[in-house]
Design a protein around this motif. Structure first.
Motif, PDB file in Angstrom:
ATOM      1  N   GLN A 191       0.804  -1.214   0.000  1.00  0.00           N
ATOM      2  CA  GLN A 191       0.000   0.000   0.000  1.00  0.00           C
ATOM      3  C   GLN A 191       0.839   1.267   0.000  1.00  0.00           C
ATOM      4  O   GLN A 191       0.293   2.365  -0.046  1.00  0.00           O
ATOM      5  N   ASP A 192       2.158   1.130   0.026  1.00  0.00           N
ATOM      6  CA  ASP A 192       3.026   2.298  -0.041  1.00  0.00           C
ATOM      7  C   ASP A 192       2.762   3.022  -1.364  1.00  0.00           C
ATOM      8  O   ASP A 192       2.701   2.398  -2.429  1.00  0.00           O
ATOM      9  N   ALA A 193       2.609   4.325  -1.291  1.00  0.00           N
ATOM     10  CA  ALA A 193       2.262   5.119  -2.479  1.00  0.00           C
ATOM     11  C   ALA A 193       3.269   4.935  -3.614  1.00  0.00           C
ATOM     12  O   ALA A 193       2.901   5.026  -4.789  1.00  0.00           O
ATOM     13  N   ALA A 194       4.526   4.644  -3.296  1.00  0.00           N
ATOM     14  CA  ALA A 194       5.535   4.456  -4.339  1.00  0.00           C
ATOM     15  C   ALA A 194       5.374   3.111  -5.047  1.00  0.00           C
ATOM     16  O   ALA A 194       5.846   2.951  -6.175  1.00  0.00           O
ATOM     17  N   ASN A 195       4.710   2.145  -4.425  1.00  0.00           N
ATOM     18  CA  ASN A 195       4.536   0.820  -5.022  1.00  0.00           C
ATOM     19  C   ASN A 195       3.196   0.643  -5.733  1.00  0.00           C
ATOM     20  O   ASN A 195       3.095  -0.136  -6.678  1.00  0.00           O
ATOM     21  N   VAL A 196       2.170   1.355  -5.285  1.00  0.00           N
ATOM     22  CA  VAL A 196       0.814   1.158  -5.807  1.00  0.00           C
ATOM     23  C   VAL A 196       0.710   1.246  -7.332  1.00  0.00           C
ATOM     24  O   VAL A 196       0.025   0.422  -7.936  1.00  0.00           O
ATOM     25  N   PRO A 197       1.388   2.177  -7.994  1.00  0.00           N
ATOM     26  CA  PRO A 197       1.232   2.231  -9.455  1.00  0.00           C
ATOM     27  C   PRO A 197       1.736   0.990 -10.192  1.00  0.00           C
ATOM     28  O   PRO A 197       1.348   0.741 -11.323  1.00  0.00           O
ATOM     29  N   PHE A 198       2.597   0.209  -9.544  1.00  0.00           N
ATOM     30  CA  PHE A 198       3.265  -0.886 -10.228  1.00  0.00           C
ATOM     31  C   PHE A 198       2.701  -2.271  -9.921  1.00  0.00           C
ATOM     32  O   PHE A 198       3.133  -3.253 -10.517  1.00  0.00           O
ATOM     33  N   ARG A 248      13.717  -6.530   7.252  1.00  0.00           N
ATOM     34  CA  ARG A 248      12.774  -6.829   6.175  1.00  0.00           C
ATOM     35  C   ARG A 248      12.870  -5.752   5.102  1.00  0.00           C
ATOM     36  O   ARG A 248      12.770  -4.566   5.381  1.00  0.00           O
ATOM     37  N   GLY A 249      13.053  -6.213   3.853  1.00  0.00           N
ATOM     38  CA  GLY A 249      13.197  -5.291   2.742  1.00  0.00           C
ATOM     39  C   GLY A 249      12.093  -5.419   1.713  1.00  0.00           C
ATOM     40  O   GLY A 249      12.040  -4.664   0.757  1.00  0.00           O
ATOM     41  N   GLY A 250      11.200  -6.400   1.902  1.00  0.00           N
ATOM     42  CA  GLY A 250      10.112  -6.610   0.968  1.00  0.00           C
ATOM     43  C   GLY A 250       9.633  -8.050   1.038  1.00  0.00           C
ATOM     44  O   GLY A 250       9.906  -8.756   2.006  1.00  0.00           O
ATOM     45  N   TYR A 251       8.950  -8.473  -0.006  1.00  0.00           N
ATOM     46  CA  TYR A 251       8.469  -9.852  -0.046  1.00  0.00           C
ATOM     47  C   TYR A 251       8.332 -10.298  -1.498  1.00  0.00           C
ATOM     48  O   TYR A 251       8.319  -9.478  -2.422  1.00  0.00           O
ATOM     49  N   VAL A 252       8.248 -11.611  -1.689  1.00  0.00           N
ATOM     50  CA  VAL A 252       8.065 -12.209  -3.007  1.00  0.00           C
ATOM     51  C   VAL A 252       7.081 -13.368  -2.905  1.00  0.00           C
ATOM     52  O   VAL A 252       6.950 -13.986  -1.847  1.00  0.00           O
ATOM     53  N   ILE A 253       6.428 -13.643  -4.022  1.00  0.00           N
ATOM     54  CA  ILE A 253       5.514 -14.786  -4.106  1.00  0.00           C
ATOM     55  C   ILE A 253       5.805 -15.549  -5.391  1.00  0.00           C
ATOM     56  O   ILE A 253       5.852 -14.962  -6.472  1.00  0.00           O
ATOM     57  N   PHE A 254       6.002 -16.846  -5.256  1.00  0.00           N
ATOM     58  CA  PHE A 254       6.080 -17.763  -6.389  1.00  0.00           C
ATOM     59  C   PHE A 254       4.739 -18.466  -6.508  1.00  0.00           C
ATOM     60  O   PHE A 254       4.116 -18.800  -5.498  1.00  0.00           O
ATOM     61  N   GLN A 255       4.302 -18.732  -7.729  1.00  0.00           N
ATOM     62  CA  GLN A 255       3.150 -19.597  -7.976  1.00  0.00           C
ATOM     63  C   GLN A 255       3.549 -20.607  -9.048  1.00  0.00           C
ATOM     64  O   GLN A 255       4.451 -20.365  -9.830  1.00  0.00           O
ATOM     65  N   GLY A 256       2.843 -21.729  -9.047  1.00  0.00           N
ATOM     66  CA  GLY A 256       3.164 -22.788 -10.001  1.00  0.00           C
ATOM     67  C   GLY A 256       4.288 -23.683  -9.524  1.00  0.00           C
ATOM     68  O   GLY A 256       4.918 -24.367 -10.328  1.00  0.00           O
ATOM     69  N   LEU A 306       9.383  -4.497  -3.054  1.00  0.00           N
ATOM     70  CA  LEU A 306      10.459  -4.098  -2.156  1.00  0.00           C
ATOM     71  C   LEU A 306      10.160  -2.729  -1.566  1.00  0.00           C
ATOM     72  O   LEU A 306       9.415  -1.940  -2.159  1.00  0.00           O
ATOM     73  N   LEU A 307      10.753  -2.464  -0.429  1.00  0.00           N
ATOM     74  CA  LEU A 307      10.587  -1.148   0.176  1.00  0.00           C
ATOM     75  C   LEU A 307      11.152  -0.088  -0.767  1.00  0.00           C
ATOM     76  O   LEU A 307      12.258  -0.263  -1.298  1.00  0.00           O
ATOM     77  N   PRO A 308      10.429   0.989  -0.989  1.00  0.00           N
ATOM     78  CA  PRO A 308      10.905   2.025  -1.919  1.00  0.00           C
ATOM     79  C   PRO A 308      12.263   2.605  -1.548  1.00  0.00           C
ATOM     80  O   PRO A 308      13.036   2.965  -2.426  1.00  0.00           O
ATOM     81  N   GLY A 328      20.591  -1.801  -5.430  1.00  0.00           N
ATOM     82  CA  GLY A 328      20.913  -3.163  -5.825  1.00  0.00           C
ATOM     83  C   GLY A 328      20.068  -4.242  -5.179  1.00  0.00           C
ATOM     84  O   GLY A 328      20.288  -5.423  -5.431  1.00  0.00           O
ATOM     85  N   LEU A 329      19.096  -3.860  -4.372  1.00  0.00           N
ATOM     86  CA  LEU A 329      18.260  -4.854  -3.708  1.00  0.00           C
ATOM     87  C   LEU A 329      17.448  -5.666  -4.714  1.00  0.00           C
ATOM     88  O   LEU A 329      17.355  -6.890  -4.617  1.00  0.00           O
ATOM     89  N   GLY A 330      16.875  -5.009  -5.716  1.00  0.00           N
ATOM     90  CA  GLY A 330      16.085  -5.700  -6.724  1.00  0.00           C
ATOM     91  C   GLY A 330      16.927  -6.689  -7.516  1.00  0.00           C
ATOM     92  O   GLY A 330      16.507  -7.818  -7.762  1.00  0.00           O
ATOM     93  N   ARG A 331      18.130  -6.294  -7.891  1.00  0.00           N
ATOM     94  CA  ARG A 331      19.020  -7.179  -8.647  1.00  0.00           C
ATOM     95  C   ARG A 331      19.436  -8.375  -7.789  1.00  0.00           C
ATOM     96  O   ARG A 331      19.414  -9.524  -8.246  1.00  0.00           O
ATOM     97  N   ALA A 332      19.804  -8.118  -6.555  1.00  0.00           N
ATOM     98  CA  ALA A 332      20.194  -9.214  -5.660  1.00  0.00           C
ATOM     99  C   ALA A 332      19.029 -10.175  -5.459  1.00  0.00           C
ATOM    100  O   ALA A 332      19.210 -11.397  -5.475  1.00  0.00           O
ATOM    101  N   ALA A 333      17.828  -9.625  -5.295  1.00  0.00           N
ATOM    102  CA  ALA A 333      16.643 -10.473  -5.119  1.00  0.00           C
ATOM    103  C   ALA A 333      16.384 -11.302  -6.367  1.00  0.00           C
ATOM    104  O   ALA A 333      16.117 -12.506  -6.279  1.00  0.00           O
ATOM    105  N   MET A 334      16.482 -10.693  -7.548  1.00  0.00           N
ATOM    106  CA  MET A 334      16.228 -11.434  -8.786  1.00  0.00           C
ATOM    107  C   MET A 334      17.212 -12.581  -8.957  1.00  0.00           C
ATOM    108  O   MET A 334      16.833 -13.675  -9.390  1.00  0.00           O
ATOM    109  N   ARG A 335      18.454 -12.361  -8.626  1.00  0.00           N
ATOM    110  CA  ARG A 335      19.449 -13.434  -8.772  1.00  0.00           C
ATOM    111  C   ARG A 335      19.152 -14.585  -7.817  1.00  0.00           C
ATOM    112  O   ARG A 335      19.263 -15.753  -8.185  1.00  0.00           O
ATOM    113  N   LEU A 336      18.751 -14.248  -6.617  1.00  0.00           N
ATOM    114  CA  LEU A 336      18.384 -15.280  -5.651  1.00  0.00           C
ATOM    115  C   LEU A 336      17.118 -16.017  -6.084  1.00  0.00           C
ATOM    116  O   LEU A 336      17.030 -17.244  -5.970  1.00  0.00           O
TER     117      LEU A 336
END
Length: 181
Positions: free
Chosen positions: A26-33, A64-72, A87-89, A95-103
């Protein structure tokens, strides 16, 4: 010179984390995405055996820096979806997004044994699109004007871009030293 990649890890989300999860959405920086879920939808993802819901923790203090969900995760075709990464804005550009994607890629291909790891992203989320492309995801197509824009003053629709990576593409990146394997 780029900033050092943050040290992160994933831990399973607990019911006690859901207030944090909902607040990040619900953070205003995340809602548009994203299309925010209600708490009950997150509770369902915690319980549904085909889903994995994780908290992204960073640094030695495991903040805590954010969360992720896998489905399937039990998909017989081994097609695993990254349903959500939020992720937290304040971590943007560090580099948090890149590190998360690699993991997440490592988990999808080595632990969940995905043949195909895929996601969709709103076309207006240019930062995420650049990240996914630089991390080896390939655009498969667009779902034109498939999501209604939300947020203050939003009017209209945005398209979703479907992107994926196949296991052989991931293994090629590992062989080239572009992934941690």
């Amino acid at each position: 010179m780029s900033a050092p990649t943050p040290r992160i890890h994933l831990r399973p989300t607990m019911l006690s984390d859901l207030d944090f999860v909902v607040s990040v959405e619900q953070d205003a920086a995340n809602v548009p995405f994203i299309t925010p879920w209600e708490r009950t939808q997150h509770e369902g993802a915690l319980r549904f055996p085909d889903s994995r819901h994780f908290i992204v923790e960073m640094g030695p203090e495991a903040k805590r820096g954010g969360y992720v969900i896998f489905q399937g995760c039990r998909n017989p075709h081994r097609s695993v979806e990254l349903k959500r990464i939020v992720l937290l804005p304040k971590g943007q550009g560090q580099g948090l997004g890149r590190a998360a994607m690699r993991l997440l890629k490592k988990m999808a291909f080595t632990q969940l044994h995905a043949h195909r790891f895929w996601l969709d992203v709103k076309a207006l989320n240019q930062r995420a699109l650049r990240l996914y492309a630089s991390e080896g995801f390939v655009e498969e197509g667009r779902l034109r004007e498939s999501v209604k824009l939300s947020g203050q003053g939003a009017d209209g629709y945005d398209s979703l871009i479907v992107m994926s990576m196949l296991d052989r593409e991931y293994q090629a990146r590992v062989a080239l030293g572009q992934e941690v394997g």
